[in-house]
Scaffold this motif. Sequence first.
Motif, PDB file in Angstrom:
ATOM      1  N   ILE A   1       0.839  -1.209   0.000  1.00  0.00           N
ATOM      2  CA  ILE A   1       0.000   0.000   0.000  1.00  0.00           C
ATOM      3  C   ILE A   1       0.868   1.250   0.000  1.00  0.00           C
ATOM      4  O   ILE A   1       0.596   2.224  -0.740  1.00  0.00           O
ATOM      5  CB  ILE A   1      -0.940  -0.010   1.222  1.00  0.00           C
ATOM      6  CG1 ILE A   1      -2.003  -1.085   1.070  1.00  0.00           C
ATOM      7  CG2 ILE A   1      -1.612   1.351   1.400  1.00  0.00           C
ATOM      8  CD1 ILE A   1      -2.963  -1.178   2.249  1.00  0.00           C
ATOM      9  N   SER A   2       1.931   1.254   0.802  1.00  0.00           N
ATOM     10  CA  SER A   2       2.806   2.427   0.839  1.00  0.00           C
ATOM     11  C   SER A   2       3.500   2.664  -0.495  1.00  0.00           C
ATOM     12  O   SER A   2       3.670   3.821  -0.920  1.00  0.00           O
ATOM     13  CB  SER A   2       3.845   2.258   1.955  1.00  0.00           C
ATOM     14  OG  SER A   2       4.720   1.177   1.671  1.00  0.00           O
ATOM     15  N   GLU A   3       3.886   1.590  -1.193  1.00  0.00           N
ATOM     16  CA  GLU A   3       4.551   1.759  -2.489  1.00  0.00           C
ATOM     17  C   GLU A   3       3.585   2.299  -3.543  1.00  0.00           C
ATOM     18  O   GLU A   3       3.938   3.185  -4.327  1.00  0.00           O
ATOM     19  CB  GLU A   3       5.126   0.416  -2.941  1.00  0.00           C
ATOM     20  CG  GLU A   3       6.269  -0.097  -2.083  1.00  0.00           C
ATOM     21  CD  GLU A   3       7.467   0.842  -2.083  1.00  0.00           C
ATOM     22  OE1 GLU A   3       7.693   1.498  -3.132  1.00  0.00           O
ATOM     23  OE2 GLU A   3       8.156   0.924  -1.059  1.00  0.00           O
ATOM     24  N   VAL A   4       2.364   1.778  -3.557  1.00  0.00           N
ATOM     25  CA  VAL A   4       1.393   2.263  -4.541  1.00  0.00           C
ATOM     26  C   VAL A   4       0.952   3.678  -4.206  1.00  0.00           C
ATOM     27  O   VAL A   4       0.661   4.486  -5.109  1.00  0.00           O
ATOM     28  CB  VAL A   4       0.189   1.301  -4.610  1.00  0.00           C
ATOM     29  CG1 VAL A   4      -0.856   1.800  -5.595  1.00  0.00           C
ATOM     30  CG2 VAL A   4       0.650  -0.094  -5.003  1.00  0.00           C
ATOM     31  N   ARG A   5       0.924   4.030  -2.924  1.00  0.00           N
ATOM     32  CA  ARG A   5       0.529   5.386  -2.528  1.00  0.00           C
ATOM     33  C   ARG A   5       1.513   6.435  -3.020  1.00  0.00           C
ATOM     34  O   ARG A   5       1.161   7.612  -3.171  1.00  0.00           O
ATOM     35  CB  ARG A   5       0.421   5.458  -1.000  1.00  0.00           C
ATOM     36  CG  ARG A   5      -0.887   4.961  -0.438  1.00  0.00           C
ATOM     37  CD  ARG A   5      -2.004   5.957  -0.696  1.00  0.00           C
ATOM     38  NE  ARG A   5      -1.852   7.158   0.094  1.00  0.00           N
ATOM     39  CZ  ARG A   5      -2.340   8.350  -0.225  1.00  0.00           C
ATOM     40  NH1 ARG A   5      -2.997   8.502  -1.357  1.00  0.00           N
ATOM     41  NH2 ARG A   5      -2.164   9.402   0.559  1.00  0.00           N
TER      42      ARG A   5
ATOM     43  N   ILE B   1      -5.934   0.111  -2.660  1.00  0.00           N
ATOM     44  CA  ILE B   1      -6.335  -1.247  -2.294  1.00  0.00           C
ATOM     45  C   ILE B   1      -6.923  -1.978  -3.497  1.00  0.00           C
ATOM     46  O   ILE B   1      -6.701  -3.185  -3.683  1.00  0.00           O
ATOM     47  CB  ILE B   1      -7.340  -1.192  -1.128  1.00  0.00           C
ATOM     48  CG1 ILE B   1      -6.661  -0.601   0.113  1.00  0.00           C
ATOM     49  CG2 ILE B   1      -7.882  -2.583  -0.809  1.00  0.00           C
ATOM     50  CD1 ILE B   1      -7.588  -0.424   1.293  1.00  0.00           C
ATOM     51  N   GLU B   2      -7.650  -1.275  -4.355  1.00  0.00           N
ATOM     52  CA  GLU B   2      -8.206  -1.905  -5.553  1.00  0.00           C
ATOM     53  C   GLU B   2      -7.103  -2.376  -6.491  1.00  0.00           C
ATOM     54  O   GLU B   2      -7.254  -3.410  -7.163  1.00  0.00           O
ATOM     55  CB  GLU B   2      -9.126  -0.923  -6.270  1.00  0.00           C
ATOM     56  CG  GLU B   2     -10.393  -0.580  -5.497  1.00  0.00           C
ATOM     57  CD  GLU B   2     -11.270   0.395  -6.245  1.00  0.00           C
ATOM     58  OE1 GLU B   2     -11.070   0.539  -7.485  1.00  0.00           O
ATOM     59  OE2 GLU B   2     -12.145   1.025  -5.634  1.00  0.00           O
ATOM     60  N   GLN B   3      -5.985  -1.653  -6.540  1.00  0.00           N
ATOM     61  CA  GLN B   3      -4.874  -2.063  -7.395  1.00  0.00           C
ATOM     62  C   GLN B   3      -4.181  -3.332  -6.891  1.00  0.00           C
ATOM     63  O   GLN B   3      -3.523  -4.039  -7.660  1.00  0.00           O
ATOM     64  CB  GLN B   3      -3.839  -0.925  -7.482  1.00  0.00           C
ATOM     65  CG  GLN B   3      -4.334   0.307  -8.214  1.00  0.00           C
ATOM     66  CD  GLN B   3      -4.542   0.048  -9.697  1.00  0.00           C
ATOM     67  OE1 GLN B   3      -3.805  -0.717 -10.327  1.00  0.00           O
ATOM     68  NE2 GLN B   3      -5.571   0.685 -10.280  1.00  0.00           N
TER      69      GLN B   3
ATOM     70  N   PRO C   1      -8.272 -13.585  -0.133  1.00  0.00           N
ATOM     71  CA  PRO C   1      -9.734 -13.467  -0.275  1.00  0.00           C
ATOM     72  C   PRO C   1     -10.301 -12.220   0.391  1.00  0.00           C
ATOM     73  O   PRO C   1     -11.234 -11.602  -0.132  1.00  0.00           O
ATOM     74  CB  PRO C   1     -10.258 -14.751   0.391  1.00  0.00           C
ATOM     75  CG  PRO C   1      -9.115 -15.702   0.348  1.00  0.00           C
ATOM     76  CD  PRO C   1      -7.891 -14.867   0.491  1.00  0.00           C
ATOM     77  N   HIS C   2      -9.742 -11.844   1.509  1.00  0.00           N
ATOM     78  CA  HIS C   2     -10.224 -10.651   2.199  1.00  0.00           C
ATOM     79  C   HIS C   2      -9.874  -9.388   1.419  1.00  0.00           C
ATOM     80  O   HIS C   2     -10.679  -8.446   1.363  1.00  0.00           O
ATOM     81  CB  HIS C   2      -9.621 -10.584   3.603  1.00  0.00           C
ATOM     82  CG  HIS C   2      -9.970 -11.749   4.470  1.00  0.00           C
ATOM     83  ND1 HIS C   2     -11.205 -11.907   5.057  1.00  0.00           N
ATOM     84  CD2 HIS C   2      -9.245 -12.840   4.842  1.00  0.00           C
ATOM     85  CE1 HIS C   2     -11.233 -13.013   5.764  1.00  0.00           C
ATOM     86  NE2 HIS C   2     -10.046 -13.599   5.657  1.00  0.00           N
ATOM     87  N   VAL C   3      -8.680  -9.349   0.823  1.00  0.00           N
ATOM     88  CA  VAL C   3      -8.294  -8.178   0.031  1.00  0.00           C
ATOM     89  C   VAL C   3      -9.199  -8.029  -1.187  1.00  0.00           C
ATOM     90  O   VAL C   3      -9.631  -6.917  -1.531  1.00  0.00           O
ATOM     91  CB  VAL C   3      -6.810  -8.280  -0.392  1.00  0.00           C
ATOM     92  CG1 VAL C   3      -6.431  -7.131  -1.321  1.00  0.00           C
ATOM     93  CG2 VAL C   3      -5.904  -8.288   0.831  1.00  0.00           C
TER      94      VAL C   3
ATOM     95  N   SER D   1     -11.630  -4.863  -1.890  1.00  0.00           N
ATOM     96  CA  SER D   1     -11.566  -4.132  -3.159  1.00  0.00           C
ATOM     97  C   SER D   1     -12.937  -4.055  -3.825  1.00  0.00           C
ATOM     98  O   SER D   1     -13.332  -3.005  -4.342  1.00  0.00           O
ATOM     99  CB  SER D   1     -10.556  -4.805  -4.087  1.00  0.00           C
ATOM    100  OG  SER D   1     -10.539  -4.178  -5.350  1.00  0.00           O
ATOM    101  N   THR D   2     -13.684  -5.144  -3.811  1.00  0.00           N
ATOM    102  CA  THR D   2     -15.011  -5.151  -4.439  1.00  0.00           C
ATOM    103  C   THR D   2     -15.964  -4.210  -3.711  1.00  0.00           C
ATOM    104  O   THR D   2     -16.717  -3.447  -4.345  1.00  0.00           O
ATOM    105  CB  THR D   2     -15.576  -6.579  -4.427  1.00  0.00           C
ATOM    106  OG1 THR D   2     -14.670  -7.452  -5.115  1.00  0.00           O
ATOM    107  CG2 THR D   2     -16.935  -6.625  -5.115  1.00  0.00           C
ATOM    108  N   GLN D   3     -15.925  -4.226  -2.383  1.00  0.00           N
ATOM    109  CA  GLN D   3     -16.808  -3.342  -1.624  1.00  0.00           C
ATOM    110  C   GLN D   3     -16.466  -1.872  -1.851  1.00  0.00           C
ATOM    111  O   GLN D   3     -17.363  -1.027  -1.963  1.00  0.00           O
ATOM    112  CB  GLN D   3     -16.723  -3.685  -0.138  1.00  0.00           C
ATOM    113  CG  GLN D   3     -17.360  -5.027   0.218  1.00  0.00           C
ATOM    114  CD  GLN D   3     -17.210  -5.354   1.691  1.00  0.00           C
ATOM    115  OE1 GLN D   3     -16.236  -4.967   2.333  1.00  0.00           O
ATOM    116  NE2 GLN D   3     -18.170  -6.087   2.237  1.00  0.00           N
ATOM    117  N   LEU D   4     -15.167  -1.559  -1.918  1.00  0.00           N
ATOM    118  CA  LEU D   4     -14.777  -0.172  -2.183  1.00  0.00           C
ATOM    119  C   LEU D   4     -15.192   0.263  -3.583  1.00  0.00           C
ATOM    120  O   LEU D   4     -15.591   1.413  -3.795  1.00  0.00           O
ATOM    121  CB  LEU D   4     -13.262  -0.012  -2.003  1.00  0.00           C
ATOM    122  CG  LEU D   4     -12.728  -0.166  -0.569  1.00  0.00           C
ATOM    123  CD1 LEU D   4     -11.209  -0.105  -0.563  1.00  0.00           C
ATOM    124  CD2 LEU D   4     -13.307   0.914   0.332  1.00  0.00           C
ATOM    125  N   ALA D   5     -15.109  -0.651  -4.548  1.00  0.00           N
ATOM    126  CA  ALA D   5     -15.540  -0.316  -5.912  1.00  0.00           C
ATOM    127  C   ALA D   5     -17.044  -0.057  -5.974  1.00  0.00           C
ATOM    128  O   ALA D   5     -17.509   0.734  -6.810  1.00  0.00           O
ATOM    129  CB  ALA D   5     -15.157  -1.450  -6.859  1.00  0.00           C
TER     130      ALA D   5
END
Length: 667
Positions: free
Chosen positions: A454-458, A468-470, A481-483, A487-491
């Motif tokens: 997450i820090s690298e993509v940020r 998180i979607e990425q 599975p949780h990630v 991601s689906t819920q955020l989308a």
Amino acid sequence: MEKDENSKDDLGSPIDSPEEDDMSSQSEFENDFRSEPEMDSEEETSIQSSGGSQVSVFQQPPPPPPSPPGKKKGDKKKNQKDGDEEDEFGFRKVRSDKQTFNEKLISFALRTTRPFCRMLADRMPKLQDDILKSNLNLSPEGIIAVSLLFTYIAAPFVFFGAYELAALGFVLEAIFVPFAVALPLVIGISLPKVSASSRASAIENEIPFVVGYISVLAGGGISPFVTLKRLAKAEKIFPACSKEAKRVLLLIEVFGLDSISALERAAKNSPNKQWSDLLGGYTAVLRTGGDASTYLESKLRDVFTYREQKIKQGSEFVGMMAEAYIIVTVVMGVALYTLFATQNLMSSGVTSVNPTMILMFAGLCVPIISIVFIVVLGSSQVREPYSFDKPLYVLLACSPLAAIFYFLPLGLPVYMSLGIGLILTSTPAAIIQHDYVAKKSAVEAKLPNFLRDISEVRRTGLAPEKTIEQLADRDYGGLAPHVRKISTQLAWGVPIRQVLQDFSNEVQSWVTRVIAFLLLEVVDVGGGSPKMFIDLADFCEKNAQLDRQRRSEVRPYVIIPYIGAILMVATTAMMVYFVNASSLNPQSLGIAAGQTSFGAGAGLPTAQVAGQLATLLLTASFFQSWIMGFVAGKMGEGSVADGFKHATLLVVIGMITVVAAQVLFKL
């Protein structure tokens, strides 16, 4: 010179207008402490806002307030319609029927024991400090009064028991019995120290995560005072430290102390050394104008260093306790079984075996000793505030199976039927616990990698939700599975707070809940800079390393109960073989007919006695091995629930040992 309306002290807490705090949490504390009486201006503590010392606290009682207009002096029944009365100063008095049972008990105890209570309270000046460090909300006089009341109640029974013992001829015992009358008083006076120890232990388990939480937010520029308010609301994540934060806020927002003085008082009254040092060091940094963020980072390193030392000390303590447990249960058990077998097999005229002694040892003494060892081990181990209790309930639900199989006529020896019942009792709970631990470990192992990604993509400038979607397509093992679900819920537009709360509830792991809470706070307070995510990942990785180190150092001690249980069953089986009546016959020993083998009056045991003895000892050995499995789980993995699989395996090993002995020795 007038002060600015938004001026704040070094902690970031408002000076003149606390109601305008950006966290808007004052209303919550006003609601929580609405019943507390407000202080008059003469009663308030004089505090210098920066480096001053505390002076003049309640130097003299305030004068009576003037009577309200239209009210005559001595009118005490204005609120009689509501069931309440007022005293001569106009304060409402609570009727006795509205008092709780504890309040009535304390009031009665104070009226009954007032002279002795005051005398003892004056001779115990440290009792007040112990109460301030505990979770008790009583005065020293209240605790002493209740203790004396129970002492008065117990005294007639104690002296009557001593008289009865003396009448029965137990004079020596009757002399020492009256000393038990002081037991309620000793327990009552010791209660604040016990409560303070419990409070310190609860803080000890949470403090690394709390310091990490404060350090991460301080690195994002968040005022520690604001962090303290946010910590007070996190009672589901940090139940113990949340109470400590509320204590500090109570001093600030209700009793009017400035932030530094409140922190100093909280540090003084805290029973936990690390928490006290954290608050005391932080106030020193503020007074000297140091960098609070740097101090918190160094304090976090000190906390982890201390925790590492405690893990090493704990592993040494577990080793010592394992040796003591084997001596008490296995060595003493083998000695008792041997003496019991010798007494019954080598005595003449024995037609049946009295099982009372063996059943008392295996069915009562061993469980009690095991419970004591489990409690002592738990006091030295790091415990999480959250516990997964489902396996315990399953074990209790399946426990009747052991009794059913014990009495069920299966055509097998009684000890084999009991072994099958014990296996069926603990196996379902062991499967549930193993599945929970496997899923929990798989998620926690990949959390540091997920946070670093997450820090690298940020760094590319994406929002945390898009970041998180990425990462949804990456392989994170048990966390993947949780990630993908996150991601689906955020989308779909679900708020990130709700998404992370659902995630923490699904995994049922306290560490994961803490990390999800920290992740949400990082995003909530400032969007989550890459540095904040890196700090969070470093904290998570360090905590995982300490947990792995703890498990690796205590895991070798799991084998000790296995060795003890196998030794118990094997020794019992061989002992029964060597003294079996079918093997010890006069012809094989070269003894003439009609002559005893062990002198006059001694006879050989019958096959019935030998069979009863073998059944009794092997049944006791199986049950004792099953109990020892619980202790093995507590020693090696820190949880009694983790011992369910060890209990099952120990019974299986015991049954295999007996079958092997029957084949080899033809029992």
